[in-house]
Design a protein around this motif. Structure first.
Motif, PDB file in Angstrom:
ATOM      1  N   ALA A   1      -1.130   2.982   2.992  1.00 50.75           N
ATOM      2  CA  ALA A   1      -0.140   3.904   2.431  1.00 50.75           C
ATOM      3  C   ALA A   1       0.657   3.241   1.315  1.00 50.75           C
ATOM      4  CB  ALA A   1       0.783   4.413   3.534  1.00 50.75           C
ATOM      5  N   HIS A   2       0.966   1.964   1.479  1.00 44.30           N
ATOM      6  CA  HIS A   2       1.640   1.228   0.404  1.00 44.30           C
ATOM      7  C   HIS A   2       0.718   1.084  -0.802  1.00 44.30           C
ATOM      8  CE1 HIS A   2       5.661  -0.186   1.438  1.00 44.30           C
ATOM      9  NE2 HIS A   2       5.277  -0.300   2.692  1.00 44.30           N
ATOM     10  N   ALA A   3      -0.551   0.760  -0.536  1.00 41.96           N
ATOM     11  CA  ALA A   3      -1.498   0.496  -1.618  1.00 41.96           C
ATOM     12  C   ALA A   3      -1.769   1.731  -2.472  1.00 41.96           C
ATOM     13  CB  ALA A   3      -2.809  -0.042  -1.039  1.00 41.96           C
ATOM     14  N   ASP A   4      -1.837   2.908  -1.853  1.00 39.22           N
ATOM     15  CA  ASP A   4      -2.164   4.107  -2.638  1.00 39.22           C
ATOM     16  C   ASP A   4      -0.928   4.901  -3.084  1.00 39.22           C
ATOM     17  OD1 ASP A   4      -1.299   5.666  -0.456  1.00 39.22           O
ATOM     18  OD2 ASP A   4      -3.324   6.049   0.284  1.00 39.22           O
ATOM     19  N   GLY A   5       0.263   4.382  -2.763  1.00 39.82           N
ATOM     20  CA  GLY A   5       1.497   5.003  -3.239  1.00 39.82           C
ATOM     21  C   GLY A   5       2.056   6.100  -2.349  1.00 39.82           C
ATOM     22  N   SER A   6       1.343   6.466  -1.292  1.00 43.46           N
ATOM     23  CA  SER A   6       1.822   7.567  -0.453  1.00 43.46           C
ATOM     24  C   SER A   6       3.045   7.172   0.377  1.00 43.46           C
ATOM     25  CB  SER A   6       0.701   8.082   0.451  1.00 43.46           C
ATOM     26  OG  SER A   6       0.151   7.049   1.235  1.00 43.46           O
TER      27      SER A   6
END
Length: 277
Positions: free
Chosen positions: A220-225
């Motif tokens: 979730a951090h990596a994809d911005g969500s």
């Protein structure tokens, strides 16, 4: 005997399937926490339904019931060394450290007095009011600040108005909206800050759930969500708090374990000269 083993195997498989279908959490969970938990689980093929558990009145009891038949599967809380010994912490701050920002509520008549205070040393001349079961109590004491404690059932606003103490530290997300007609308002000049992390916790032996939640939060951090969800719930309130224009009074937090990922910049909310998320 073979029939017995078949029955046992069937029972275990049904129990495992049930465990995968539901995830037990305490009733009254904050909507943001529920949404974040669902987001973390969404990266896995098996997405359990949240099941709410009643009759777990305290955080102390909740963490001890992790993984128990009559307990819960996931708990969230401000971390401490003691809690990380009792349960397995997923060391990714859920609210980006925002609970470490405390807004000071003061009497309206004291606004000009507070404006003259610039350093943590200056604040040693005033008294802070803190509830006796809040972790802030020990943090403010450890920073050599004068503290007046009050019980859970105490009326903190009335104690502030009557002069029992001078400053009531409160959640930055809510304190800015206090009705100033009460004779109390948020200190417009300062914000108090100490590093603080709220984590998800699972039972010590539940590595499957630990890895599932850890992987989900990282993705979730990596994809911005993660930031998208955080901003949906908190961006407006943080903007209204106007942190960048307040003088930040930094406090040491002796309760924060050394394992906290302070060097992982994307896990933390930034303000003042550091820029805003």
């Amino acid at each position: 005997m073979r029939l017995l083993w078949v029955v046992v195997a069937l029972f275990l498989s049904m129990s495992l399937a049930h465990a995968q279908e539901t995830m037990r959490i305490t009733i009254g969970a904050d909507p943001y926490i529920q949404a974040l938990l669902k987001l973390a689980l969404s990266y896995d093929e098996a997405q359990p339904e949240l099941k709410f558990v009643y009759d777990i009145p305290t955080q102390k009891r909740a963490i001890r019931l992790l993984g128990k038949d009559n307990g819960i599967d996931v708990f969230w809380s401000v971390t401490s060394s003691k809690r990380e010994k009792l349960a397995r912490a997923i060391r990714i701050p859920l609210v980006k450290g925002v609970l470490g920002y405390r807004l000071g509520l003061i009497r309206k008549a004291d606004v000009s007095r507070m404006e003259k205070l610039n350093t943590i040393g200056d604040f040693q001349s005033v008294h802070f009011g803190l509830r006796d079961d809040w972790p802030d109590l020990d943090i403010f004491k450890k920073n050599n600040l004068k503290v007046v404690s009050y019980p859970r059932e105490g009326n903190a606003y009335e104690m502030l108005r009557s002069g029992r103490f001078d400053i009531l530290p409160t959640d930055v997300l809510d304190g800015v909206y206090l009705d100033t007609e009460s004779g109390i308002q948020a200190d417009p000049h300062h914000i108090y800050y100490y590093p603080s992390a709220v984590y998800f916790f699972v039972a010590k032996n539940d590595l499957v759930l630990y890895n599932k939640l850890k992987s989900g939060l990282e993705q979730a951090h990596a994809d911005g969500s993660f930031d998208k969800l955080f901003n949906r719930y908190f961006a407006t309130r943080l903007k209204d708090a106007n942190l960048a224009k307040r003088k930040r009074i930094d406090l040491v937090n002796p309760l924060l374990p050394l394992s906290a990922p302070l060097s992982h910049a994307t896990y933390w909310y930034k303000n003042n000269n550091e820029g805003n998320q």
